[in-house]
Design an enzyme around this catalytic site. Sequence first.
Site: not given
Ligand code: ZN
Ligand code: ZN
Length: 330
Positions: A113-114, A222
């Site tokens: 997702d990053h 995160d």
């Molecule tokens: Zn992550």
């Molecule tokens: Zn994330």
Amino acid sequence: MMTLLALGRSIGPCAGLCALLAGAAPASGASKPDAVAPDTTRATRVVMLGTGTPNADPDRSGPAVAVIAGGRAYLVDCGPGVVRRAAAAAARGIRALEADRLSIVFVTHLHSDHTVGLPDLMLTPWVLERRVPLEVYGPPGIKDMTDHLLAAYAEDIRIRQSGLEPEKSEGYKVNAHEIEEGVVYSDSNVTVTAIAVPHANWEHAFGYRFEARDRVIVISGDTRPSETIARACNGCDVLVHEVYSTKGFKSRPSVWQRYHADAHTSTEQLAGIATWARPKLLVLYHQLFWGVTDEDLVREVHRGYSGAVVSARDLDVYPLPAEKAHPKKR
Ligand SMILES: [Zn+2]
Ligand SMILES: [Zn+2]
């Protein structure tokens, strides 16, 4: 998908972003961005390009934050949609985010997702006439990732360079820098320090501290609650921190609770981190709502923390202008 469904019910589709694009106030009072202001200031700012998570929320692009310092954009992470969100901010007057000027990114960790926007950041600005290679800083593995992406797009690169398209520069190239914690980059605008953070079973995950002439900005990436982030902030101007709802967490299946507790930070835990870190402004991003709203998240943090808190939406700009910098306590 609970996050998306909950958002759809609570604020309706496109509420935050559409309000911004229309130049109107956001649908709720959690944050009041100044993205419509012309880019005449040299002050260091944070532009929230994407506040999302793996949830495919159309109002929240994948995680990506830009620190604008000295007229240059320094990106942190490249979730899906990063170049288009940068273009939206550029269209609102933040010219450092014009596509051909996107030339440096600091990746927190290699979760998809990053990083799904990495090929976008490598190739789209090149097609739009970026003439310098993209500088990518990130954990071990980032070089393999960029090498594989260049291999995957080899035919696109060959065709564009051998055909009639006028752009023949080497702006598609990437200089990948695999980093450890500590100072990883410095120029006349910023010094960037990588902060090792604990994130589930990732061996290498980082937050980043940007020290500019006028401001210090810390971005958590995160992380589960980490004293390293609090120490890096230590009275910083803006702490951008990931978060999940303490209330929503209780509704999650136990198997997911185990993961989230190991990977991320609850509002309750973040209140403790912020009390220690003492940021002038705490900005929530990468929010896992699980049925609550932006306002609920801010309230949850305020149960254990009395400082200024906002729950960010895409294209918000921080710090807030002086007249908006003292939100009412809830
Ligand atoms: Zn992550
Ligand atoms: Zn994330």
